[in-house]
Write an enzyme that holds these catalytic residues in place. Structure first.
Site, mmCIF file in Angstrom:
data_model
loop_
_atom_site.group_PDB
_atom_site.id
_atom_site.type_symbol
_atom_site.label_atom_id
_atom_site.label_comp_id
_atom_site.label_asym_id
_atom_site.label_seq_id
_atom_site.Cartn_x
_atom_site.Cartn_y
_atom_site.Cartn_z
ATOM 1 N N GLY A 175 0.768 -1.263 -0.167
ATOM 2 C CA GLY A 175 -0.144 0.070 -0.057
ATOM 3 C C GLY A 175 0.788 1.246 0.061
ATOM 4 O O GLY A 175 1.736 1.299 0.906
ATOM 5 N N GLY A 190 0.536 4.240 0.840
ATOM 6 C CA GLY A 190 0.785 5.042 2.306
ATOM 7 C C GLY A 190 1.599 4.293 3.226
ATOM 8 O O GLY A 190 2.375 4.865 3.770
ATOM 9 N N GLU A 245 -4.434 6.682 -3.185
ATOM 10 C CA GLU A 245 -5.129 5.084 -3.196
ATOM 11 C C GLU A 245 -6.252 5.251 -2.150
ATOM 12 O O GLU A 245 -6.808 4.409 -1.942
ATOM 13 C CB GLU A 245 -4.085 4.022 -2.972
ATOM 14 C CG GLU A 245 -3.067 3.630 -4.163
ATOM 15 C CD GLU A 245 -2.474 2.778 -4.007
ATOM 16 O OE1 GLU A 245 -1.822 1.937 -4.856
ATOM 17 O OE2 GLU A 245 -2.009 2.328 -2.710
ATOM 18 N N GLY A 271 12.726 6.447 -12.415
ATOM 19 C CA GLY A 271 13.146 5.239 -12.145
ATOM 20 C C GLY A 271 14.578 5.272 -11.686
ATOM 21 O O GLY A 271 14.995 5.768 -10.896
ATOM 22 N N ALA A 272 15.201 4.116 -12.392
ATOM 23 C CA ALA A 272 16.698 3.936 -12.025
ATOM 24 C C ALA A 272 17.713 5.093 -12.525
ATOM 25 O O ALA A 272 18.748 5.280 -12.074
ATOM 26 C CB ALA A 272 16.996 2.601 -12.816
ATOM 27 N N THR A 278 9.302 -2.992 -6.753
ATOM 28 C CA THR A 278 8.041 -2.488 -6.087
ATOM 29 C C THR A 278 8.397 -1.826 -4.794
ATOM 30 O O THR A 278 9.148 -2.295 -4.008
ATOM 31 C CB THR A 278 7.130 -3.858 -5.552
ATOM 32 O OG1 THR A 278 7.228 -4.796 -6.659
ATOM 33 C CG2 THR A 278 5.960 -3.498 -5.219
ATOM 34 N N ASP A 329 8.003 4.552 -3.588
ATOM 35 C CA ASP A 329 7.459 4.630 -2.202
ATOM 36 C C ASP A 329 8.619 5.084 -1.362
ATOM 37 O O ASP A 329 8.589 5.994 -0.465
ATOM 38 C CB ASP A 329 6.735 3.700 -1.508
ATOM 39 C CG ASP A 329 5.482 3.272 -2.468
ATOM 40 O OD1 ASP A 329 4.730 4.490 -2.680
ATOM 41 O OD2 ASP A 329 5.048 2.318 -2.391
HETATM 42 O O1 RIB Z 1 4.142 1.302 -4.766
HETATM 43 C C1 RIB Z 1 3.962 -0.136 -4.657
HETATM 44 C C2 RIB Z 1 2.459 -0.259 -3.918
HETATM 45 O O2 RIB Z 1 1.629 0.060 -4.786
HETATM 46 C C3 RIB Z 1 2.545 -1.834 -3.535
HETATM 47 O O3 RIB Z 1 2.873 -2.090 -2.092
HETATM 48 C C4 RIB Z 1 0.765 -1.989 -3.605
HETATM 49 O O4 RIB Z 1 0.149 -2.317 -2.421
HETATM 50 C C5 RIB Z 1 0.302 -0.566 -4.404
HETATM 51 O O5 RIB Z 1 -0.432 0.236 -3.376
#
Ligand code: RIB
Length: 292
Positions: free
Chosen positions: A37, A39, A136, A208-209, A234, A238
């Site tokens: 997520g 957040g 989200e 990105g990279a 992934t 964040d």
């Molecule tokens: O940015 C990656 C996240 O996007 C994942 O952890 C997934 O839950 C989505 O929210």
């Protein structure tokens, strides 16, 4: 102190060497459930770096919700304003294929982050050095949170992901805005340079990279990414956002904050899972010390 208002998901991850065509069945190599997520990921990124973090969000009263709340607590994130609702906990269906990911989010309880959630956290928001949000959770809740932040005088870092939930009028209401290149193109409909020149020192576009870039009012600044071998990208965005928020609340210049965030993101991709590789501050400083 930083407050993160946003989503909390369980990531349902499948690793596959073959991506199925429409109507086709293939074998995958591995399956995992890991916390995610945008957040919660950003909150974890900030907490690992050592800041006091408070989360405003919602989970369901199911096993995923219980597990995700426990993880927030283990990461020393204050979960006082994470509601438990009757809706199922949000999930993200993630396919890891060809060193990249494809994500489908089912918001579930994240849709229960409401005006009431923001009202309940008003005093906390007022005390915060920065509020960090993504998209989200419901659009009207983000909009309401922006109003409350204005009323109490707290700056906002908005990571507009997924971009479809963004409203152009919000640009006047946020201190920092951090789309990736695709989100930037979707939102502004112009090339990156033109978009950056409209919002000096406010719009930071992640590459990105390749790192990230912004416009400082006189020139374009490209802060190169730290080259590494990724295991799982992934949560890299964040980590970047969490680390950027952390550094900005430590009064770093934007240039230093972006460099710090790039290095944190480079460390995050070296381990599996959105939160798996998020670094402690020492690891970031060590790599920064050796950064070219
Ligand atoms: O940015 C990656 C996240 O996007 C994942 O952890 C997934 O839950 C989505 O929210």
């Amino acid at each position: 102190m930083i407050t993160v208002i946003g989503s909390i998901n369980m990531d349902i991850v499948v690793e596959t060497a073959v991506f199925p065509k429409q109507g086709e069945t293939v074998f995958g190599q591995a399956f995992h459930t890991v916390p995610g997520g945008k957040g919660a990921n950003q909150a974890v990124a900030i907490a690992r770096l050592g800041s006091d973090v408070h989360m405003v969000g919602a989970v369901g009263q199911d096993a995923f919700g219980h597990e995700l709340r426990t993880i927030l607590q283990q990461e020393k994130i204050d979960d006082t304003y994470v509601r438990t609702t009757t809706t199922a906990t949000g999930i993200a269906n993630i396919t890891l294929f060809d060193k990249d990911n494809r994500i489908i989010v089912v918001p579930g309880a994240n849709a229960d982050v409401t005006r009431e959630s923001i009202d309940a956290a008003r005093a906390l928001i007022a005390k915060s050095d920065l509020v960090v949000m993504q998209l989200e959770i419901p659009q009207h809740t983000v909009e309401y949170a922006l109003t409350i932040c204005e009323e109490v005088g707290t700056r906002v870092l908005l990571n507009p992901a997924p971009a479809e939930n963004f409203k152009a009028a919000w640009m006047e209401r946020v201190a920092y805005f951090t789309p990736n290149e695709t989100e930037c193109a979707d939102i502004f409909g112009v090339d990156v340079e033109s978009a950056l020149e409209r919002f000096p020192n406010q719009l930071i576009v992640t590459l990105g990279a390749e790192g990230a870039r912004y416009y400082d009012g006189e020139k374009h600044v490209v802060v190169k990414g730290f080259k590494t071998t990724p295991v799982d990208t992934t949560g890299a965005g964040d980590t970047f956002n969490g680390a950027l928020a952390y550094a900005l609340t430590k009064n770093e210049t934007l240039a230093h904050a972006v460099e710090f965030a790039n290095v944190a993101a480079s460390l995050s991709v070296e381990k599996f899972g959105a939160q798996g590789g998020m670094p402690q501050k020492d690891a970031v400083l060590k790599r920064l010390g050796g950064a070219q």
